[in-house]
Design a protein around this motif. Sequence first.
Motif, mmCIF file in Angstrom:
data_model
loop_
_atom_site.group_PDB
_atom_site.id
_atom_site.type_symbol
_atom_site.label_atom_id
_atom_site.label_comp_id
_atom_site.label_asym_id
_atom_site.label_seq_id
_atom_site.Cartn_x
_atom_site.Cartn_y
_atom_site.Cartn_z
ATOM 1 N N GLU A 1 -34.152 -14.745 -31.669
ATOM 2 C CA GLU A 1 -34.981 -13.567 -31.416
ATOM 3 C C GLU A 1 -34.350 -12.633 -30.394
ATOM 4 N N MET A 2 -33.267 -13.088 -29.745
ATOM 5 C CA MET A 2 -32.599 -12.281 -28.724
ATOM 6 C C MET A 2 -31.388 -11.587 -29.346
ATOM 7 N N SER A 3 -31.591 -10.373 -29.830
ATOM 8 C CA SER A 3 -30.480 -9.639 -30.425
ATOM 9 C C SER A 3 -29.523 -9.175 -29.338
ATOM 10 N N SER A 4 -28.313 -8.863 -29.748
ATOM 11 C CA SER A 4 -27.322 -8.366 -28.793
ATOM 12 C C SER A 4 -27.795 -7.057 -28.169
ATOM 13 N N GLU A 5 -28.493 -6.244 -28.943
ATOM 14 C CA GLU A 5 -28.992 -4.973 -28.419
ATOM 15 C C GLU A 5 -30.052 -5.201 -27.345
ATOM 16 N N THR A 6 -30.941 -6.184 -27.579
ATOM 17 C CA THR A 6 -31.980 -6.482 -26.591
ATOM 18 C C THR A 6 -31.366 -6.959 -25.283
ATOM 19 N N ILE A 7 -30.380 -7.850 -25.388
ATOM 20 C CA ILE A 7 -29.715 -8.356 -24.186
ATOM 21 C C ILE A 7 -29.015 -7.223 -23.452
ATOM 22 N N SER A 8 -28.351 -6.352 -24.200
ATOM 23 C CA SER A 8 -27.639 -5.234 -23.581
ATOM 24 C C SER A 8 -28.604 -4.274 -22.900
ATOM 25 N N GLN A 9 -29.750 -4.030 -23.531
ATOM 26 C CA GLN A 9 -30.738 -3.144 -22.928
ATOM 27 C C GLN A 9 -31.214 -3.690 -21.584
ATOM 28 N N LYS A 10 -31.437 -4.998 -21.524
ATOM 29 C CA LYS A 10 -31.878 -5.605 -20.269
ATOM 30 C C LYS A 10 -30.812 -5.455 -19.193
ATOM 31 N N GLN A 11 -29.549 -5.643 -19.588
ATOM 32 C CA GLN A 11 -28.466 -5.521 -18.616
ATOM 33 C C GLN A 11 -28.311 -4.080 -18.144
ATOM 34 N N LEU A 12 -28.443 -3.138 -19.071
ATOM 35 C CA LEU A 12 -28.354 -1.733 -18.690
ATOM 36 C C LEU A 12 -29.505 -1.332 -17.780
ATOM 37 N N LEU B 1 -17.949 -12.090 -28.583
ATOM 38 C CA LEU B 1 -19.292 -11.522 -28.442
ATOM 39 C C LEU B 1 -20.355 -12.619 -28.437
ATOM 40 N N VAL B 2 -20.203 -13.597 -29.323
ATOM 41 C CA VAL B 2 -21.164 -14.702 -29.375
ATOM 42 C C VAL B 2 -21.172 -15.458 -28.053
ATOM 43 N N ALA B 3 -19.991 -15.751 -27.527
ATOM 44 C CA ALA B 3 -19.900 -16.485 -26.265
ATOM 45 C C ALA B 3 -20.522 -15.701 -25.115
ATOM 46 N N TYR B 4 -20.405 -14.384 -25.168
ATOM 47 C CA TYR B 4 -20.956 -13.549 -24.098
ATOM 48 C C TYR B 4 -22.477 -13.440 -24.194
ATOM 49 N N PHE B 5 -22.991 -13.125 -25.384
ATOM 50 C CA PHE B 5 -24.426 -12.891 -25.533
ATOM 51 C C PHE B 5 -25.239 -14.190 -25.587
ATOM 52 N N TRP B 6 -24.673 -15.247 -26.181
ATOM 53 C CA TRP B 6 -25.418 -16.511 -26.351
ATOM 54 C C TRP B 6 -24.528 -17.680 -25.928
ATOM 55 N N PRO B 7 -24.211 -17.792 -24.650
ATOM 56 C CA PRO B 7 -23.238 -18.792 -24.172
ATOM 57 C C PRO B 7 -23.635 -20.237 -24.453
ATOM 58 N N ALA B 8 -24.926 -20.504 -24.646
ATOM 59 C CA ALA B 8 -25.359 -21.879 -24.911
ATOM 60 C C ALA B 8 -24.813 -22.409 -26.230
ATOM 61 N N LEU B 9 -24.334 -21.523 -27.100
ATOM 62 C CA LEU B 9 -23.860 -21.945 -28.417
ATOM 63 C C LEU B 9 -22.387 -22.327 -28.429
ATOM 64 N N ALA B 10 -21.664 -22.036 -27.356
ATOM 65 C CA ALA B 10 -20.207 -22.222 -27.354
ATOM 66 C C ALA B 10 -19.774 -23.292 -26.362
ATOM 67 N N GLN B 11 -18.998 -24.252 -26.841
ATOM 68 C CA GLN B 11 -18.368 -25.241 -25.967
ATOM 69 C C GLN B 11 -17.094 -24.667 -25.357
ATOM 70 N N SER B 12 -16.362 -23.920 -26.167
ATOM 71 C CA SER B 12 -15.160 -23.239 -25.696
ATOM 72 C C SER B 12 -14.842 -22.122 -26.678
ATOM 73 N N VAL B 13 -13.867 -21.287 -26.316
ATOM 74 C CA VAL B 13 -13.480 -20.147 -27.147
ATOM 75 C C VAL B 13 -11.966 -20.155 -27.334
ATOM 76 N N VAL B 14 -11.535 -20.021 -28.588
ATOM 77 C CA VAL B 14 -10.110 -19.925 -28.907
ATOM 78 C C VAL B 14 -9.889 -18.611 -29.651
ATOM 79 N N LEU B 15 -9.074 -17.731 -29.076
ATOM 80 C CA LEU B 15 -8.796 -16.427 -29.672
ATOM 81 C C LEU B 15 -7.361 -16.400 -30.186
#
Length: 696
Positions: free
Chosen positions: A250-261, A515-529
Amino acid sequence: MDPPLLMSLLSLPRSLFSHSLSSPSHAITSRRNRCFSCSLSVSKTSNATSLAILWFKQDLRLDDHPGLLQASKFPALLPLYVFDHRILSRYNDEKLELVLYALEDLRKSLKKQGSNLMIRFGNAENVIKELVLEVKAADVFAEVEVEYHLREIMDVVEETLERMASFDRNPGIVLWQTPFYDIKNLKVLPASYDEFEKLQLTVTPPLLPPRLPSAEMELDWGLLPTLDNLKKFVNESPSKWNESWALLKEMSSETISQKQLSKSGKVSLNNSNFKHTKRKRPDKSVFVTQKQNVVGGGTNSVLNALAAYLRYLEGTTRDDWQEVHEKLRTAEIRDGASFFALFGPALCLGIISRRRVYHESIKYEKERNAGFLSPFGYSTATVSASADTVCSMEWYWLLLLRSQLSDGGAFPIRIWRWNGHLIQYTVVGNRGPAVLLVHGFGAFLEHFRDNISSISNDGNRVWAVTVLGFGKSEKPNVVYTELMWAELVRDFIIDVVREPVHLMGNSIGGYFVALVAYFWPALAQSVVLINSAGDIIPAYTSPQFTKVRATSGVTWLGARLLLFSLRLSLGSIVKSCYPNKTERVDDWLINEMLRASYDPGVLVVLESIFSFNLSLALNYLLEGFKGKVLIIQGMKDPITDSKSKVAMIKEHCPGVVIRELDSGHCPHDEKPEEVNSIICQWILTIESRVFSQACS
């Protein structure tokens, strides 16, 4: 425009099977025969006292229902709907509302014919087994499914029935489908849409509701639940995510960004000067849910809304039609997008068939043109939107059904439905940490052809997904953005993987996972780019982007010129991304890319290139993942200045591990053995660290 997006665009995956399996020329098939051979006619399998069960799932209608037509030939018929938590847990609250309204109408329609709709709660296999024993049913009719979790449930039902030995002939599942085209078998289905169009298949006509045998049986038909009770049932089921994960969706990236802004004192993404005046809801509104965003109710209600939608240009004095026209204008975020936005849920629940939509659209088009169809296209945008949408949906349904029936592919192909659209994915391995691979723009899950099994064999469970708009996943008429794709990856983790993952992405796919790791960090154990898109911006402090993605004549023309150019020079472009091993760019890769460029919806995806916003800096996105980020960078990338990028990462991304490789833009496919070794060692390091922290 981000340069990586100009590379191997809109690829179609490798053929996943060595031979095709036959498909019915008509609607009825036997599930026992995995090759989908035609089943015996009902007259040969029934007798004067036999009874059929019709199991409704996502076919909540009487109109244009081949399964109902065949089942009605039995002397007795028991229509059934099972509230199975394994199915309903995938539905949001609005879709649950739509189900209840549709079932209420379905029961009323059945009662008008002297029948009824039985309502049961529980696992479908247990419910159906008990009913078969109680009423001595001869067969259970059910619609063919393409989604993996539904096919799993149907397999369990079939196995349960096969173990029953109560009758001379064990009851079985008889599959049916609504044949949009008269395709004798799937062997004649070309993998390329342009070749498919050359067949010039006509759309078969829809069926009228049949006369049903009466339901004169002393049975407990059950009561429909209230919405609150249904939500309680779903939330208490073991298939539902835990509450914290449910909130993440239910927490869209736009909603999270609005709160941060808002916290930083910046301007909100929403226009505070915009005021929406909500009109009074008509008495016969077809927007039945609390949000009033989508068409719902029974089949007649949806047909009424479709008639209003098609006749948008004519105007109307009817309140209910005016409401449809108002919703159409709101949902038309790009040309033609309003149709699926309004009618998509009703189509996915089978309240109306794709074939019926096409028939009504063409019927209206002929009414406007003295009985003729112009060879130059449809006369109204609404007819074009409705007809093109259902034809596109049918193509991808056939394509993905064919992949589900295959047994010759390198990986098991599964289908997941996201926001009403079919998404292709695979999973290999049954033990160890969860790993999710996300491809780049224009690629597909098979781009990890030599990574999936190798990483799995090292003791990991590996998922790879073909995101919306690519490969064999659907390419609907929507506005594609980097935030939309990030939310798809988020939902895939929550719905399918169901636990935190090691996120890995190549090119623009790397940006998605960041983006996923930033907006919803609970979903990521680590990030490989892996040669990720995105920039390193020193002193970057807060996100600055807009959710508005306007299209124009320039983007329309640009997408078409880009597609034409790519078809001419695709081979040389892709080979430049494999500087050390150009032989990896084989005929299969090029042919599949070219073939996919004819898929319906391709141009809509290409138009998104001109509106991408990658302004969120990578160093900002990864700031909260210090010590859990691995960068694999091919130093001969023809798209990016790798030396400068690596230098910027070292300076502005503390705690990030960097591995420089002698390769191009796709090191995972150019040098898979080396990349696999690095990834497996990385996962082991992170997991060991997590274990040590848990024990301390």
